[in-house]
Enzyme design. Structure first.
Site, mmCIF file in Angstrom:
data_model
loop_
_atom_site.group_PDB
_atom_site.id
_atom_site.type_symbol
_atom_site.label_atom_id
_atom_site.label_comp_id
_atom_site.label_asym_id
_atom_site.label_seq_id
_atom_site.Cartn_x
_atom_site.Cartn_y
_atom_site.Cartn_z
ATOM 1 N N HIS A 186 7.839 2.715 -8.502
ATOM 2 C CA HIS A 186 9.225 2.776 -8.957
ATOM 3 C C HIS A 186 9.350 3.611 -10.219
ATOM 4 O O HIS A 186 8.377 3.836 -10.933
ATOM 5 C CB HIS A 186 9.759 1.367 -9.247
ATOM 6 C CG HIS A 186 9.101 0.749 -10.457
ATOM 7 N ND1 HIS A 186 7.830 0.207 -10.426
ATOM 8 C CD2 HIS A 186 9.537 0.635 -11.744
ATOM 9 C CE1 HIS A 186 7.528 -0.241 -11.630
ATOM 10 N NE2 HIS A 186 8.521 0.010 -12.458
ATOM 11 N N ASP A 232 11.629 3.176 -13.691
ATOM 12 C CA ASP A 232 12.458 2.153 -14.339
ATOM 13 C C ASP A 232 13.883 2.683 -14.440
ATOM 14 O O ASP A 232 14.091 3.746 -15.022
ATOM 15 C CB ASP A 232 11.927 1.848 -15.750
ATOM 16 C CG ASP A 232 10.554 1.179 -15.714
ATOM 17 O OD1 ASP A 232 9.833 1.276 -16.721
ATOM 18 O OD2 ASP A 232 10.208 0.593 -14.673
ATOM 19 N N HIS A 287 5.722 4.970 -11.448
ATOM 20 C CA HIS A 287 4.536 4.157 -11.737
ATOM 21 C C HIS A 287 4.524 2.903 -10.869
ATOM 22 O O HIS A 287 5.481 2.616 -10.153
ATOM 23 C CB HIS A 287 4.503 3.787 -13.230
ATOM 24 C CG HIS A 287 5.706 3.065 -13.719
ATOM 25 N ND1 HIS A 287 6.961 3.676 -13.889
ATOM 26 C CD2 HIS A 287 5.891 1.770 -14.066
ATOM 27 C CE1 HIS A 287 7.817 2.787 -14.336
ATOM 28 N NE2 HIS A 287 7.218 1.626 -14.447
ATOM 29 N N ARG A 346 -3.700 -10.491 -14.890
ATOM 30 C CA ARG A 346 -3.257 -9.405 -15.766
ATOM 31 C C ARG A 346 -1.892 -9.755 -16.349
ATOM 32 O O ARG A 346 -1.064 -10.393 -15.672
ATOM 33 C CB ARG A 346 -3.196 -8.080 -15.005
ATOM 34 C CG ARG A 346 -2.768 -6.890 -15.847
ATOM 35 C CD ARG A 346 -2.958 -5.576 -15.114
ATOM 36 N NE ARG A 346 -2.471 -4.483 -15.959
ATOM 37 C CZ ARG A 346 -1.240 -3.984 -15.887
ATOM 38 N NH1 ARG A 346 -0.365 -4.502 -15.018
ATOM 39 N NH2 ARG A 346 -0.852 -3.016 -16.688
HETATM 40 C C1 LIG Z 1 16.875 -2.900 -14.527
HETATM 41 C C2 LIG Z 1 15.720 -3.394 -14.108
HETATM 42 C C3 LIG Z 1 15.407 -3.747 -12.698
HETATM 43 C C4 LIG Z 1 13.897 -4.062 -12.769
HETATM 44 C C5 LIG Z 1 13.736 -4.629 -14.159
HETATM 45 C C6 LIG Z 1 14.532 -3.645 -14.989
HETATM 46 C C7 LIG Z 1 13.696 -2.337 -15.103
HETATM 47 C C8 LIG Z 1 12.608 -2.224 -14.022
HETATM 48 C C9 LIG Z 1 13.092 -2.745 -12.643
HETATM 49 C C10 LIG Z 1 11.960 -3.075 -11.625
HETATM 50 C C11 LIG Z 1 10.741 -3.673 -12.332
HETATM 51 C C12 LIG Z 1 11.504 -1.841 -10.804
HETATM 52 C C13 LIG Z 1 10.586 -2.280 -9.633
HETATM 53 C C14 LIG Z 1 11.328 -3.272 -8.711
HETATM 54 C C15 LIG Z 1 11.843 -4.526 -9.456
HETATM 55 C C16 LIG Z 1 12.711 -5.326 -8.472
HETATM 56 C C17 LIG Z 1 10.670 -5.445 -9.850
HETATM 57 O O1 LIG Z 1 9.573 -5.336 -9.246
HETATM 58 O O2 LIG Z 1 10.834 -6.314 -10.722
HETATM 59 C C18 LIG Z 1 12.695 -4.027 -10.659
HETATM 60 C C19 LIG Z 1 13.342 -5.003 -11.658
HETATM 61 C C20 LIG Z 1 14.427 -5.916 -11.064
HETATM 62 O O3 LIG Z 1 15.275 -5.470 -10.276
HETATM 63 O O4 LIG Z 1 14.366 -7.125 -11.416
HETATM 64 O O1 LIG Z 2 2.810 -4.351 -15.624
HETATM 65 C C1 LIG Z 2 2.771 -3.108 -15.673
HETATM 66 O O2 LIG Z 2 1.771 -2.470 -16.031
HETATM 67 C C2 LIG Z 2 4.017 -2.316 -15.270
HETATM 68 C C3 LIG Z 2 5.229 -3.193 -15.114
HETATM 69 C C4 LIG Z 2 6.456 -2.375 -14.796
HETATM 70 O O3 LIG Z 2 6.377 -1.223 -14.419
HETATM 71 C C5 LIG Z 2 7.788 -2.982 -14.951
HETATM 72 O O4 LIG Z 2 7.864 -4.201 -15.232
HETATM 73 O O5 LIG Z 2 8.763 -2.187 -14.804
HETATM 74 FE FE LIG Z 3 8.280 -0.215 -14.497
#
Ligand SMILES: C=C1C[C@]23C[C@H]1CC[C@H]2[C@]1(C)CCC[C@@](C)(C(=O)O)[C@H]1[C@@H]3C(=O)O
Ligand SMILES: O=C(O)CCC(=O)C(=O)O
Ligand SMILES: [Fe+2]
Length: 387
Positions: free
Chosen positions: A251, A253, A307, A317
């Site tokens: 993704h 951010d 990333h 982790r």
């Molecule tokens: C605005 C946001 C949505 C998420 C948290 C923040 C910034 C990063 C986003 C996220 C981490 C990107 C990957 C997918 C996601 C669903 C996650 O894995 O948490 C995303 C976050 C979210 O929607 O809660």
């Molecule tokens: O845990 C990590 O190293 C990355 C986490 C991340 O990309 C996120 O929370 O948006």
């Molecule tokens: Fe991220």
């Protein structure tokens, strides 16, 4: 999914407003409200919902040679050191939107304390964690693998997210005290201080970014002065078959700027030169990555960093991501200087962070193309936006 996974608890959430419609890839509802590390580690194999597509699971065989930017000279006002830092940042942000910083001025003891307090929450029984369960449509609170939102490509992690903004009230400390009670008052104070330190560092970094872009050095600092940011705590349990799942999928951010603390367990990968490259954890350093919203603030000149977080079978982790976000109603658009300097045409329509956040929570699960999908959505007829 095994029925014991769903610990059905009374929800502290307000009634969910109507979803506008499914413009993206948000599934309607998840597989179970609560799946935490205790459940995941009891499974003899990775449950189907946690298995990711092969394309997302391609291994990283190379270590990223990112710039490690020493901020000491910049903070001291050393012109040459600042210019060198700006040059290093510009090169990596034009390429892939990622760098690490040292001598950032954040107290390393505070970072250690914040790391120590992660387990105090994540090791709680799931019923306790459920007291701060994320409400539908909100990024704040506790989530177990987002199993209440999604039914596939579930991330192998638990998260706890706080809303933060500077002001007379210690909002993070108040949240912990009111929602988690007396036992978490100290935790709240630690995360309040952590967020304040991250906010100040983020403003300094936006200044250095402005210098690297050759625009007014206060431009972005002033835009984010009254930021309403998010602190996202991530806990990645060990995984029985780590080659099948991901802690956080590929993704960018959607936010503006991420300041990431990662512990000494490898897991963060960045996609650079068409391959996944692993980010070495550097004791005392902080990871900085450009998000979609900051990329839009540079008219796409700086890349939003693609990333992911991989998991392993040996060590848990932990990471803490401070997501800098502009106040809800601020209009996200690049500075006129930049458009003039670079002779650029607008790449994205004006938007607000509150609209973009809503899009990620209701319409489109963030991935590597969120900003483009959001932009297309805004420009589509029913949203009547123009470049
Ligand atoms: C605005 C946001 C949505 C998420 C948290 C923040 C910034 C990063 C986003 C996220 C981490 C990107 C990957 C997918 C996601 C669903 C996650 O894995 O948490 C995303 C976050 C979210 O929607 O809660
Ligand atoms: O845990 C990590 O190293 C990355 C986490 C991340 O990309 C996120 O929370 O948006
Ligand atoms: Fe991220």
């Amino acid at each position: 999914m095994d029925s014991s996974a769903s610990v059905v608890l009374s929800s502290p959430c307000a009634k969910l407003p109507n979803l506008e419609g499914n413009h993206g890839n948000i599934e309607k509802g998840g597989v179970a409200p609560f799946i935490d590390s205790a459940f995941l580690q009891k499974q003899s194999q990775v449950p189907t919902g946690f298995v990711w597509p092969e394309a997302d699971l391609v291994s990283a065989h190379q270590e990223l040679n990112e710039p490690l930017v020493d901020l000491e000279g910049f903070f001291k006002g050393d012109v040459v050191a600042t210019e060198n830092a700006a040059k290093a940042i510009r090169s990596s942000c034009v390429s892939h939107g990622f760098f690490q910083v040292t001598n950032h001025g954040v107290d390393l003891n505070l970072i250690k304390l914040a790391d120590d307090h992660l387990d105090k929450f994540f090791k709680l029984p799931v019923e306790e964690k459920a007291k701060v369960k994320r409400c539908p449509g909100s990024p704040y609170g506790y989530s177990g693998s987002h199993a209440d939102r999604f039914s596939a490509k579930l991330p192998w992690k638990e998260t706890l997210s706080f809303a933060f903004h500077q002001g007379p009230n210690p909002v993070v400390a108040d949240f912990c005290k009111s929602k988690l009670g007396k036992d978490f008052e100290e935790t709240g104070r630690v995360y309040q201080k952590y967020c304040e330190a991250m906010h100040n560092l983020a403003l300094s970094i936006t200044e250095l970014l402005a210098i690297s872009l050759k625009v007014d050095r206060m431009h972005y600092r002033e835009f984010f002065e009254d930021a309403h940011s998010i602190l996202r705590c991530n806990f990645y349990p060990t995984c029985q078959e780590p080659s099948l799942s991901l802690g956080t999928g590929p993704h960018c951010d959607p936010i503006s700027l991420t300041i990431l603390y990662q512990d000494q367990v490898r897991g963060l990968d960045v996609f650079v030169n068409n391959i996944w490259q692993t980010v070495r954890p550097i004791q005392g350093a902080l990871v900085i990555n450009i998000g979609d919203t900051f990329s839009a603030l540079t008219n796409g000149m700086y890349k939003s960093c693609l990333h992911r977080a991989v998991v392993n079978s040996q060590k848990e982790r932990r990471s803490m991501a401070f997501f800098l976000c502009p106040k809800d109603d601020k209009v996200v658009k690049p500075p006129e200087d930049l458009l003039r300097i670079e002779g650029m045409t607008r790449k994205f329509p004006d938007f607000t962070w509150s609209d973009f956040l809503r899009f990620t929570q209701y319409n489109y699960r963030p991935d590597e193309t969120t900003l483009q999908k959001f932009s297309n959505w805004l420009l589509s007829a029913d949203n009547n936006k123009r470049l």
